[in-house]
Enzyme design. Structure first.
Site, PDB file in Angstrom:
ATOM      1  N   LYS A 202       0.855  -1.186   0.000  1.00  0.00           N
ATOM      2  CA  LYS A 202       0.000   0.000   0.000  1.00  0.00           C
ATOM      3  C   LYS A 202       0.886   1.229   0.000  1.00  0.00           C
ATOM      4  O   LYS A 202       1.691   1.433   0.904  1.00  0.00           O
ATOM      5  CB  LYS A 202      -0.905   0.030   1.214  1.00  0.00           C
ATOM      6  CG  LYS A 202      -1.696   1.342   1.293  1.00  0.00           C
ATOM      7  CD  LYS A 202      -2.868   1.265   2.198  1.00  0.00           C
ATOM      8  CE  LYS A 202      -3.548   2.619   2.283  1.00  0.00           C
ATOM      9  NZ  LYS A 202      -4.698   2.604   3.159  1.00  0.00           N
ATOM     10  N   LYS A 226       1.154  10.363   5.230  1.00  0.00           N
ATOM     11  CA  LYS A 226       1.240   9.004   5.785  1.00  0.00           C
ATOM     12  C   LYS A 226       2.547   8.328   5.374  1.00  0.00           C
ATOM     13  O   LYS A 226       2.634   7.112   5.335  1.00  0.00           O
ATOM     14  CB  LYS A 226       0.018   8.185   5.347  1.00  0.00           C
ATOM     15  CG  LYS A 226      -1.317   8.794   5.814  1.00  0.00           C
ATOM     16  CD  LYS A 226      -2.487   7.841   5.627  1.00  0.00           C
ATOM     17  CE  LYS A 226      -3.779   8.434   6.181  1.00  0.00           C
ATOM     18  NZ  LYS A 226      -4.922   7.504   6.121  1.00  0.00           N
ATOM     19  N   GLU A 242       7.304  -6.328   1.840  1.00  0.00           N
ATOM     20  CA  GLU A 242       6.073  -6.235   2.643  1.00  0.00           C
ATOM     21  C   GLU A 242       5.168  -7.439   2.370  1.00  0.00           C
ATOM     22  O   GLU A 242       4.607  -8.034   3.287  1.00  0.00           O
ATOM     23  CB  GLU A 242       5.301  -4.958   2.288  1.00  0.00           C
ATOM     24  CG  GLU A 242       5.847  -3.673   2.908  1.00  0.00           C
ATOM     25  CD  GLU A 242       5.479  -3.528   4.381  1.00  0.00           C
ATOM     26  OE1 GLU A 242       4.796  -4.420   4.938  1.00  0.00           O
ATOM     27  OE2 GLU A 242       5.869  -2.517   4.982  1.00  0.00           O
ATOM     28  N   LYS A 257      -2.075  -1.485  -3.976  1.00  0.00           N
ATOM     29  CA  LYS A 257      -2.929  -0.295  -3.995  1.00  0.00           C
ATOM     30  C   LYS A 257      -2.078   0.953  -4.030  1.00  0.00           C
ATOM     31  O   LYS A 257      -1.111   1.011  -3.272  1.00  0.00           O
ATOM     32  CB  LYS A 257      -3.758  -0.315  -2.712  1.00  0.00           C
ATOM     33  CG  LYS A 257      -4.585   0.908  -2.454  1.00  0.00           C
ATOM     34  CD  LYS A 257      -5.225   0.766  -1.117  1.00  0.00           C
ATOM     35  CE  LYS A 257      -5.981   2.013  -0.767  1.00  0.00           C
ATOM     36  NZ  LYS A 257      -6.519   1.937   0.557  1.00  0.00           N
ATOM     37  N   SER A 283      -9.892   5.702  -5.197  1.00  0.00           N
ATOM     38  CA  SER A 283     -10.839   6.794  -5.424  1.00  0.00           C
ATOM     39  C   SER A 283     -10.345   7.809  -6.451  1.00  0.00           C
ATOM     40  O   SER A 283     -11.119   8.260  -7.294  1.00  0.00           O
ATOM     41  CB  SER A 283     -11.160   7.479  -4.100  1.00  0.00           C
ATOM     42  OG  SER A 283      -9.979   7.949  -3.480  1.00  0.00           O
TER      43      SER A 283
HETATM   44  C1  PBG Z   1      -7.472   3.867   5.123  1.00  0.00           C
HETATM   45  C2  PBG Z   1      -7.756   3.611   3.703  1.00  0.00           C
HETATM   46  C3  PBG Z   1      -7.528   4.499   2.646  1.00  0.00           C
HETATM   47  C4  PBG Z   1      -8.061   3.916   1.515  1.00  0.00           C
HETATM   48  C5  PBG Z   1      -8.569   2.675   1.872  1.00  0.00           C
HETATM   49  N1  PBG Z   1      -8.358   2.488   3.243  1.00  0.00           N
HETATM   50  C6  PBG Z   1      -6.979   5.872   2.611  1.00  0.00           C
HETATM   51  C7  PBG Z   1      -5.700   6.195   3.220  1.00  0.00           C
HETATM   52  O1  PBG Z   1      -4.836   5.316   3.430  1.00  0.00           O
HETATM   53  O2  PBG Z   1      -5.524   7.367   3.511  1.00  0.00           O
HETATM   54  C8  PBG Z   1      -8.082   4.575   0.161  1.00  0.00           C
HETATM   55  C9  PBG Z   1      -9.045   4.050  -0.801  1.00  0.00           C
HETATM   56  C10 PBG Z   1      -9.314   4.936  -1.961  1.00  0.00           C
HETATM   57  O3  PBG Z   1      -8.681   5.987  -2.178  1.00  0.00           O
HETATM   58  O4  PBG Z   1     -10.234   4.580  -2.705  1.00  0.00           O
HETATM   59  N2  PBG Z   1      -6.622   3.059   5.794  1.00  0.00           N
END
Ligand code: PBG
Length: 334
Positions: A202, A226, A242, A257, A283
């Site tokens: 991620k 983050k 990971e 992701k 998103s």
């Molecule tokens: C939170 C989480 C996030 C997403 C899924 N779970 C956002 C982040 O890490 O800030 C993002 C999903 C998306 O953008 O569609 N742990």
């Protein structure tokens, strides 16, 4: 390479001439069984709230959530992934709402499993919807994310979702060691059948913006980032590392992701570990496709389906996408 002859004996365009031949030689195909639909849930009754940066996606109260999920399942979608919009007054520094047995997510899980037992329910395991600062972790006085203290809370959140009947837990926080600790806690608490879908690679991506608006962590997060826990977009080997750890610790499936900017990681994770490998079209990716489509600048269906084939070609076994419901409808209409 097995090619033994070349032009004019070898003409690759021959297999592209007729639709039947193109279909016969197709190496990859998207089916509705590949899709997971993310759903945003909020408190209340009879509420559907639009999300401006995610056109056609809404925050749903549990009654509407169940209806939406029923519609998806009727089209063949096998699983949904839940994300909560928690009221600001329930967000705290210790994120204790994350393991409230009568909280929003446990109630949503119960309602879905009761109404549609054959639909897979995936719960995100991370604290960002529940912390007052919007980070995925418990912080010290200086705002530093504390790994092990965070993992302790994640375990409580995981067990809380397991008690509610969740099928798959999806830790998306990127704390070290969380998969192993959650797996052990599940084993010790009669939940050995609960699956773990680990967000292994991620990335600290800027494509999560609309999601953070949807769950309401954007304002809380402010200008903070983050980068101290999500993987840097510059690193591929680290993402593989990971994945190796998450698999060793007991993940049943792994996930990369975001999607399109990280297709190399989908390919590398799949070919290296031969594990069920999922990808999350996030998103920001959805928002780009939607915005361009709404302007009439791209053909929405054609472009969306092309991204799906890209994921399949890279090796993805399943795809989480905000387009899942729409794609299932398109596939159904064909
Ligand atoms: C939170 C989480 C996030 C997403 C899924 N779970 C956002 C982040 O890490 O800030 C993002 C999903 C998306 O953008 O569609 N742990």
């Amino acid at each position: 390479m097995l090619i033994t002859s070349c032009y004019p004996l070898r003409r690759l365009r021959r297999i592209r001439q007729q639709p039947f031949a193109r279909r016969l030689v197709a190496e990859h195909q998207l089916t509705v069984n590949d899709l997971i639909y993310p759903l945003f849930v909020l408190e209340g009754q009879n509420i559907r709230e639009p999300i401006p940066s995610l056109p056609a996606i809404e925050r749903l109260s549990i009654d509407h959530l169940v209806k939406e999920a029923q519609g998806c399942h009727a089209l063949g979608i096998q699983a949904v992934a839940l994300f909560p919009c928690i009221a600001a007054d329930k967000k705290t520094l210790d994120a204790k709402e994350a393991y409230n047995d009568s909280g929003l997510i446990p109630r949503a899980i119960r309602a879905l499993k009761e109404a549609i037992p054959s639909l897979g329910v995936i719960a995100d395991i991370a604290l960002d919807p529940y912390t007052s600062h919007g980070q995925d972790g418990i912080t010290d006085r200086n705002g530093m994310i504390l790994n092990d203290q965070t993992v302790d809370v994640l375990v409580k959140q995981a067990l809380c979702c397991a008690r509610a009947g969740v099928d798959i837990l999806a830790p998306s926080d990127m704390m070290d060691g969380r998969i192993g600790v959650i797996r052990r806690a599940l084993e010790e608490n009669t939940f050995s059948e609960v699956m773990i879908l680990a967000y292994c690679a991620k990335y600290a991506s800027s494509f999560y913006g609309p999601f953070r608006e949807a769950v309401g962590s954007k304002g809380a997060l402010g200008k903070a980032d983050k980068f101290s826990y999500q993987v840097s977009p510059s690193n591929g080997d680290e993402g593989l590392h990971e994945a190796a750890l998450d698999i060793q610790e007991g993940a049943d499936m792994v996930m990369v992701k975001p999607g399109l900017p990280y297709l190399d990681m989908v390919y590398r994770v799949k070919s290296q570990f031969l594990m069920p490998t999922f990808v999350y079209q996030v998103s920001g990716e959805y928002a780009m496709l939607k915005a361009a489509s709404q302007h009439g600048w791209i053909d929405e269906k054609a472009c969306v389906m092309e991204t799906m084939l890209g994921f399949k070609r890279a090796g993805a076994d399943a795809i989480i996408t905000y387009y899942a419901h729409q794609i299932a409808q398109w596939l159904h209409d064909e």
